[in-house]
Every structure is written in structure tokens, then in C-alpha cells.
Design a protein around this motif. Structure first.
Motif, PDB file in Angstrom:
ATOM      1  N   VAL A  22      -8.780   7.169 -11.440  1.00 36.48           N
ATOM      2  CA  VAL A  22      -9.009   5.774 -11.091  1.00 36.48           C
ATOM      3  C   VAL A  22      -7.692   5.053 -11.366  1.00 36.48           C
ATOM      4  CG1 VAL A  22     -10.280   3.690 -11.691  1.00 36.48           C
ATOM      5  CG2 VAL A  22     -11.456   5.890 -11.623  1.00 36.48           C
ATOM      6  N   ILE A  23      -7.201   4.317 -10.399  1.00 33.56           N
ATOM      7  CA  ILE A  23      -5.909   3.648 -10.510  1.00 33.56           C
ATOM      8  C   ILE A  23      -6.167   2.191 -10.882  1.00 33.56           C
ATOM      9  CG2 ILE A  23      -3.772   3.064  -9.323  1.00 33.56           C
ATOM     10  CD1 ILE A  23      -4.526   5.437  -7.384  1.00 33.56           C
ATOM     11  N   SER A  24      -6.014   1.865 -12.151  1.00 34.81           N
ATOM     12  CA  SER A  24      -6.333   0.521 -12.631  1.00 34.81           C
ATOM     13  C   SER A  24      -5.446  -0.546 -12.007  1.00 34.81           C
ATOM     14  CB  SER A  24      -6.257   0.465 -14.151  1.00 34.81           C
ATOM     15  OG  SER A  24      -4.963   0.814 -14.590  1.00 34.81           O
ATOM     16  N   GLU A  25      -4.253  -0.180 -11.591  1.00 35.15           N
ATOM     17  CA  GLU A  25      -3.334  -1.132 -10.960  1.00 35.15           C
ATOM     18  C   GLU A  25      -3.946  -1.758  -9.703  1.00 35.15           C
ATOM     19  OE1 GLU A  25       0.838  -0.980  -8.481  1.00 35.15           O
ATOM     20  OE2 GLU A  25       0.586   0.424 -10.122  1.00 35.15           O
ATOM     21  N   LEU A  26      -4.860  -1.050  -9.065  1.00 32.53           N
ATOM     22  CA  LEU A  26      -5.460  -1.570  -7.832  1.00 32.53           C
ATOM     23  C   LEU A  26      -6.306  -2.814  -8.076  1.00 32.53           C
ATOM     24  CD1 LEU A  26      -6.523   1.726  -6.061  1.00 32.53           C
ATOM     25  CD2 LEU A  26      -4.533   0.284  -5.586  1.00 32.53           C
ATOM     26  N   SER A  27      -6.811  -2.974  -9.274  1.00 28.68           N
ATOM     27  CA  SER A  27      -7.640  -4.136  -9.592  1.00 28.68           C
ATOM     28  C   SER A  27      -6.816  -5.331 -10.051  1.00 28.68           C
ATOM     29  CB  SER A  27      -8.649  -3.779 -10.684  1.00 28.68           C
ATOM     30  OG  SER A  27      -9.498  -2.759 -10.225  1.00 28.68           O
ATOM     31  N   ALA A  28      -5.561  -5.110 -10.345  1.00 34.83           N
ATOM     32  CA  ALA A  28      -4.688  -6.183 -10.809  1.00 34.83           C
ATOM     33  C   ALA A  28      -4.157  -6.980  -9.622  1.00 34.83           C
ATOM     34  CB  ALA A  28      -3.531  -5.596 -11.607  1.00 34.83           C
ATOM     35  N   GLY A  58       0.786  -1.234   0.000  1.00 31.28           N
ATOM     36  CA  GLY A  58       0.000   0.000   0.000  1.00 31.28           C
ATOM     37  C   GLY A  58       0.813   1.276   0.000  1.00 31.28           C
ATOM     38  N   GLU A  59       1.873   1.321   0.774  1.00 35.31           N
ATOM     39  CA  GLU A  59       2.692   2.536   0.820  1.00 35.31           C
ATOM     40  C   GLU A  59       3.360   2.800  -0.525  1.00 35.31           C
ATOM     41  OE1 GLU A  59       6.053   4.701   3.619  1.00 35.31           O
ATOM     42  OE2 GLU A  59       5.570   2.606   3.972  1.00 35.31           O
ATOM     43  N   ALA A  60       3.833   1.737  -1.170  1.00 30.77           N
ATOM     44  CA  ALA A  60       4.479   1.892  -2.479  1.00 30.77           C
ATOM     45  C   ALA A  60       3.471   2.336  -3.539  1.00 30.77           C
ATOM     46  CB  ALA A  60       5.143   0.584  -2.898  1.00 30.77           C
ATOM     47  N   ILE A  61       2.265   1.773  -3.495  1.00 32.81           N
ATOM     48  CA  ILE A  61       1.224   2.177  -4.448  1.00 32.81           C
ATOM     49  C   ILE A  61       0.845   3.634  -4.207  1.00 32.81           C
ATOM     50  CG2 ILE A  61      -1.154   1.791  -5.200  1.00 32.81           C
ATOM     51  CD1 ILE A  61      -0.667  -1.216  -4.532  1.00 32.81           C
ATOM     52  N   PHE A  62       0.714   4.011  -2.945  1.00 33.61           N
ATOM     53  CA  PHE A  62       0.405   5.401  -2.608  1.00 33.61           C
ATOM     54  C   PHE A  62       1.490   6.322  -3.152  1.00 33.61           C
ATOM     55  CE2 PHE A  62       0.595   9.195  -0.029  1.00 33.61           C
ATOM     56  CZ  PHE A  62      -0.729   9.584   0.034  1.00 33.61           C
ATOM     57  N   ALA A 111      -4.605  -2.965   0.668  1.00 27.73           N
ATOM     58  CA  ALA A 111      -3.289  -2.502   1.131  1.00 27.73           C
ATOM     59  C   ALA A 111      -3.217  -0.983   1.184  1.00 27.73           C
ATOM     60  CB  ALA A 111      -2.193  -3.057   0.231  1.00 27.73           C
ATOM     61  N   VAL A 112      -3.750  -0.302   0.169  1.00 26.99           N
ATOM     62  CA  VAL A 112      -3.730   1.163   0.171  1.00 26.99           C
ATOM     63  C   VAL A 112      -4.618   1.692   1.289  1.00 26.99           C
ATOM     64  CG1 VAL A 112      -4.297   3.251  -1.126  1.00 26.99           C
ATOM     65  CG2 VAL A 112      -3.132   1.366  -2.257  1.00 26.99           C
ATOM     66  N   ALA A 113      -5.806   1.107   1.464  1.00 30.20           N
ATOM     67  CA  ALA A 113      -6.692   1.541   2.552  1.00 30.20           C
ATOM     68  C   ALA A 113      -6.032   1.303   3.911  1.00 30.20           C
ATOM     69  CB  ALA A 113      -8.032   0.820   2.468  1.00 30.20           C
ATOM     70  N   ASP A 114      -5.350   0.172   4.070  1.00 31.15           N
ATOM     71  CA  ASP A 114      -4.632  -0.101   5.322  1.00 31.15           C
ATOM     72  C   ASP A 114      -3.505   0.911   5.542  1.00 31.15           C
ATOM     73  OD1 ASP A 114      -6.230  -2.232   6.105  1.00 31.15           O
ATOM     74  OD2 ASP A 114      -4.850  -3.757   5.354  1.00 31.15           O
ATOM     75  N   MET A 143     -12.205   2.601   0.588  1.00 30.09           N
ATOM     76  CA  MET A 143     -11.919   1.773  -0.585  1.00 30.09           C
ATOM     77  C   MET A 143     -12.753   2.215  -1.780  1.00 30.09           C
ATOM     78  SD  MET A 143     -11.130  -2.094   0.825  1.00 30.09           S
ATOM     79  CE  MET A 143     -12.817  -2.461   1.235  1.00 30.09           C
ATOM     80  N   SER A 144     -13.979   2.621  -1.546  1.00 29.36           N
ATOM     81  CA  SER A 144     -14.844   3.078  -2.631  1.00 29.36           C
ATOM     82  C   SER A 144     -14.297   4.342  -3.289  1.00 29.36           C
ATOM     83  CB  SER A 144     -16.253   3.334  -2.090  1.00 29.36           C
ATOM     84  OG  SER A 144     -17.054   3.902  -3.072  1.00 29.36           O
ATOM     85  N   ILE A 145     -13.793   5.248  -2.497  1.00 29.74           N
ATOM     86  CA  ILE A 145     -13.215   6.483  -3.045  1.00 29.74           C
ATOM     87  C   ILE A 145     -11.943   6.160  -3.832  1.00 29.74           C
ATOM     88  CG2 ILE A 145     -12.106   8.682  -2.465  1.00 29.74           C
ATOM     89  CD1 ILE A 145     -14.089   8.782  -0.043  1.00 29.74           C
ATOM     90  N   ILE A 146     -11.111   5.290  -3.271  1.00 26.35           N
ATOM     91  CA  ILE A 146      -9.851   4.945  -3.930  1.00 26.35           C
ATOM     92  C   ILE A 146     -10.092   4.257  -5.262  1.00 26.35           C
ATOM     93  CG2 ILE A 146      -7.769   3.522  -3.800  1.00 26.35           C
ATOM     94  CD1 ILE A 146      -7.950   3.854  -0.724  1.00 26.35           C
TER      95      ILE A 146
END
Length: 142
Positions: free
Chosen positions: A96-102, A28-32, A124-127, A78-81
Motif C-alpha cells: 500500500v503506497i501511503s503517498e497516494l493519500s497525501a 502519476g508517471e513519477a509515482i509509478f 494520476a497513477v491510474a491515468d 484505483m482500488s487495487i492501487i
């Protein structure tokens, strides 16, 4: 981990967020850092280098729970992200970050006993966002 997540998720997340073959983390931190810090800043307070060029100033993501009376709203975050529920999208220029669905999917209890598969990267991003809350959340809702 909160009670919202099943123990099997802990194992799944532990495996999902190890380094990729190319040596980069998918946690999550890396994605952020890769997708959100440009606008929200590395500290999540809304002062990223692109913030000045936006129509709406990016939110201070360290105060989500504080703005909700000390409650951490996991599903809302999570809905906002992920952008699936546009009614909670705070502004048009939030991408919208498509990587989050992968990647891997993990079981998530939505709070009513219904378990659904959610992308592990989204959780992970929400956490990560929960980890930077100030003050720390006092209560949790799914």
C-alpha cells in the motif's frame, strides 16, 4: 480526459502535478517510477528488478484493458492501487503506497452521479496506467 472526471478536475490536476518545491514531479508517471517500477518494471510489463523475488509474478499493467475485453475499469484499478478494497488486491506482497493519500483531493464522479473526493495522486497513477495500455481501451467504466 474521460467524461468520468469533471472539468474542474482538469484544472485541479494541472495544478497538483506541477513540480514540488524540491523540483520533483508528483505526477502519476513519477509515482509509478518511484513505487511500482521496482516490481512491475519501468514499462509496466512485470519485469522489474524485484520481480524474481516475489511469490507471485507482477502483473503486466499494459494489458489491464485487454484482459477486460477492451474496457478500462478506473475504479477497480484505483482500488487495487490504493489497497482500500482488499478483495481486488491481486496478491499479498503488493504494498500500500501511503503517498497516494497525501496531497490534494479532487472531485471524481463514480459513474452513478455521486461525486466523491479522491486523492489526486491516485487518479494520476491510474491515468498513467491507462496511458500505457496496449491496445488502447475501447470503452471506459468508472
Amino acid at each position: 480526459m474521460r467524461q468520468l472526471l469533471f472539468p474542474t478536475v482538469v484544472l485541479a490536476l494541472g495544478c497538483a502535478f506541477q513540480s514540488n518545491a524540491d523540483g520533483t514531479s508528483s505526477g502519476g508517471e513519477a509515482i509509478f517510477a518511484a513505487h511500482c517500477a521496482r516490481c512491475h518494471g519501468v514499462d509496466g510489463k512485470g519485469g522489474g528488478p524485484a520481480a524474481a523475488s516475489l511469490k507471485t509474478h507482477p502483473a503486466d499493467l499494459t494489458r489491464i484493458a485487454a484482459r477486460r475485453g477492451g474496457i478500462w475499469p478506473m475504479l477497480e484499478v484505483m482500488s487495487i492501487i490504493d489497497g482500500y478494497t482488499k478483495s481486488t488486491n491481486p496478491r499479498q506482497d503488493m504494498p500500500v503506497i501511503s503517498e497516494l493519500s497525501a496531497g490534494p483531493m479532487v472531485e471524481f464522479d463514480t459513474g452513478n452521479g455521486i461525486v466523491t473526493l479522491i486523492p489526486a495522486r491516485l487518479i494520476a497513477v491510474a491515468d498513467f496506467l491507462e496511458s500505457i495500455q496496449f491496445p488502447k481501451p475501447e470503452r471506459y467504466v468508472p
